[in-house]
Design a protein around this motif. Structure first.
Motif, mmCIF file in Angstrom:
data_model
loop_
_atom_site.group_PDB
_atom_site.id
_atom_site.type_symbol
_atom_site.label_atom_id
_atom_site.label_comp_id
_atom_site.label_asym_id
_atom_site.label_seq_id
_atom_site.Cartn_x
_atom_site.Cartn_y
_atom_site.Cartn_z
ATOM 1 N N ILE A 70 -0.687 -2.766 -12.111
ATOM 2 C CA ILE A 70 -1.177 -3.640 -11.039
ATOM 3 C C ILE A 70 -1.186 -2.949 -9.676
ATOM 4 C CG2 ILE A 70 -0.733 -5.794 -9.784
ATOM 5 C CD1 ILE A 70 0.201 -7.010 -12.441
ATOM 6 N N PRO A 71 -0.133 -2.253 -9.256
ATOM 7 C CA PRO A 71 -0.196 -1.598 -7.940
ATOM 8 C C PRO A 71 -1.367 -0.625 -7.819
ATOM 9 C CG PRO A 71 2.072 -1.689 -8.692
ATOM 10 C CD PRO A 71 1.217 -2.130 -9.856
ATOM 11 N N MET A 74 -4.563 -2.591 -7.351
ATOM 12 C CA MET A 74 -4.658 -3.158 -6.008
ATOM 13 C C MET A 74 -5.121 -2.098 -5.008
ATOM 14 S SD MET A 74 -3.840 -6.295 -6.573
ATOM 15 C CE MET A 74 -3.823 -6.845 -4.881
ATOM 16 N N GLN A 75 -4.568 -0.882 -5.131
ATOM 17 C CA GLN A 75 -4.946 0.179 -4.203
ATOM 18 C C GLN A 75 -6.408 0.577 -4.393
ATOM 19 O OE1 GLN A 75 -2.379 3.657 -2.787
ATOM 20 N NE2 GLN A 75 -3.507 4.557 -4.508
ATOM 21 N N TRP A 77 -8.873 -1.243 -5.597
ATOM 22 C CA TRP A 77 -9.727 -2.309 -5.061
ATOM 23 C C TRP A 77 -9.800 -2.219 -3.534
ATOM 24 C CZ3 TRP A 77 -7.025 -5.901 -8.991
ATOM 25 C CH2 TRP A 77 -7.806 -6.029 -10.145
ATOM 26 N N ASP A 78 -8.678 -1.904 -2.896
ATOM 27 C CA ASP A 78 -8.687 -1.722 -1.444
ATOM 28 C C ASP A 78 -9.590 -0.558 -1.041
ATOM 29 O OD1 ASP A 78 -7.395 -3.594 0.129
ATOM 30 O OD2 ASP A 78 -5.409 -2.754 -0.208
ATOM 31 N N VAL A 102 2.161 -6.762 -5.926
ATOM 32 C CA VAL A 102 0.928 -6.787 -5.141
ATOM 33 C C VAL A 102 1.102 -6.035 -3.826
ATOM 34 C CG1 VAL A 102 -0.636 -8.310 -3.854
ATOM 35 C CG2 VAL A 102 0.045 -8.895 -6.193
ATOM 36 N N TYR A 103 2.281 -6.180 -3.203
ATOM 37 C CA TYR A 103 2.515 -5.582 -1.891
ATOM 38 C C TYR A 103 3.425 -4.354 -1.962
ATOM 39 C CZ TYR A 103 0.630 -10.073 -0.375
ATOM 40 O OH TYR A 103 -0.179 -11.166 -0.186
ATOM 41 N N ARG A 108 -1.073 -5.230 3.152
ATOM 42 C CA ARG A 108 -1.703 -6.469 2.697
ATOM 43 C C ARG A 108 -3.087 -6.134 2.145
ATOM 44 N NH1 ARG A 108 -1.076 -11.785 3.152
ATOM 45 N NH2 ARG A 108 0.813 -11.488 4.395
ATOM 46 N N PRO A 109 -3.444 -6.634 0.952
ATOM 47 C CA PRO A 109 -4.766 -6.340 0.398
ATOM 48 C C PRO A 109 -5.880 -6.811 1.329
ATOM 49 C CG PRO A 109 -3.342 -7.304 -1.276
ATOM 50 C CD PRO A 109 -2.623 -7.441 0.027
ATOM 51 N N VAL A 113 -5.805 -12.788 -2.362
ATOM 52 C CA VAL A 113 -5.082 -12.784 -3.637
ATOM 53 C C VAL A 113 -4.322 -14.102 -3.761
ATOM 54 C CG1 VAL A 113 -3.318 -11.683 -5.052
ATOM 55 C CG2 VAL A 113 -4.823 -10.275 -3.619
#
Length: 310
Positions: A70-71, A74-75, A77-78, A102-103, A108-109, A113
């Protein structure tokens, strides 16, 4: 309407050179759903061409081999300037753990989310023509399974019968198929049941995550088209399966037989079987007479409608 399941990862807690930690990608008519995200999931998505347009992530539990991807996602996608919202569904009592994932990089994405805690009996996600149900898993932490269940479809329209009854070709056909009665020029009323067959079942995919065999898996939906079940061990480690809250291939097959599943995918394969999974398949087929198999990473299945061959 296509329903496609891609096995991004199929290993147990320890990955091998052939199997990535567990992750299942489901694509249905523009909706892209991800079930669990073990380490390296984003690379598997690139490798097997699923794309990254996931709108919902369904997490069965918070052991590392199910969430450490997941991390990284998330990165990525950012970095890709994602704007579309993401919903993450996680077992009740694990919201804080999920927020930490997530964080984890301290940022912060750039996209919204939403973290949704779910428990057995909940509908985690309701779409126009299907829902994702939550059922109980028996693992050594807070854990659930998920079932994607399509709505029933309209019955087949009998055009020949409609024409015999004098219904003119055109809008009245559609009204009848939508369940409305129609009146003909001579005053005759034709009812939908005269020209529309019984409703037809949709498709269903059940994913257990890590679990001992449970009645909840049997009860969540009748006759799933695909059951994706924990099969960490074979008969040689039945005691170990019970101790670690996993299932054997034979136990998974018994559940598949009870549910009336059409196909059984055996996943979460322990690294001790890295070179040979033939015993998994043999033992499963002893008790389950549908199609039982151990998917390789990257294998993809198109799920047909139950009545496709009629």
């Amino acid at each position: 309407m296509p329903l496609r399941v891609t096995f991004l990862g199929t290993s147990g807690a320890v990955p091998t050179t052939e199997r990535n930690p567990i992750s299942i990608f489901v694509a249905r008519e523009g909706d892209e759903l991800l079930f669990d995200a073990g380490e390296g999931t984003q690379r598997q998505m690139m490798r097997f061409g699923t794309g990254f347009s996931v709108s919902h992530l369904f997490v069965t539990h918070h052991h590392g081999d199910h969430v450490l991807g997941i991390p990284g996602l998330m990165q990525t996608w950012d970095f890709n300037d994602r704007e579309e919202p993401l919903a993450i569904h996680t077992p009740k009592g694990t919201r804080r753990q999920m927020k930490s994932l997530v964080y984890t990089l301290g940022n912060r994405p750039s996209f919204p989310v939403r973290i949704n805690e779910v428990g057995p009996g909940d509908v985690a996600y309701r779409a126009d023509e299907y829902e994702v149900r939550v059922f109980e898993a028996d693992h050594d932490t807070r854990a659930v399974g998920y079932a994607l269940v399509e709505d029933e479809r309209k019955g087949r329209f009998d055009r020949e019968r409609a024409e015999e009854l004098g219904v003119p070709v055109g809008p009245k056909f559609s009204k009848l198929h939508e369940g409305e009665s129609v009146e003909l020029e001579d005053g005759t009323v034709v009812q939908p049941e005269q020209v529309v067959g019984d409703s037809r079942p949709g498709r269903s995919v059940v994913y257990t995550g890590d679990t001992r065999p449970t009645a909840a898996t049997v009860d969540v939906v009748d006759e799933p088209d695909l059951l994706i079940h924990d099969a960490t061990f074979t008969d040689d480690r039945t005691d170990r399966a019970a101790e670690t809250a996993h299932s054997t291939a034979r136990q998974a097959a018994r559940i598949a037989a009870e549910t009336g599943a059409r196909r059984l995918a055996l996943v979460q394969i322990s690294s001790r079987y890295a070179g040979d999974v033939s015993d998994h398949v043999t033992q499963a087929r002893d008790v389950f007479h549908g199609e039982a198999f151990v998917p390789d990473d990257g294998d993809a299945l198109e799920i047909p409608y139950p009545d496709a061959e009629e």
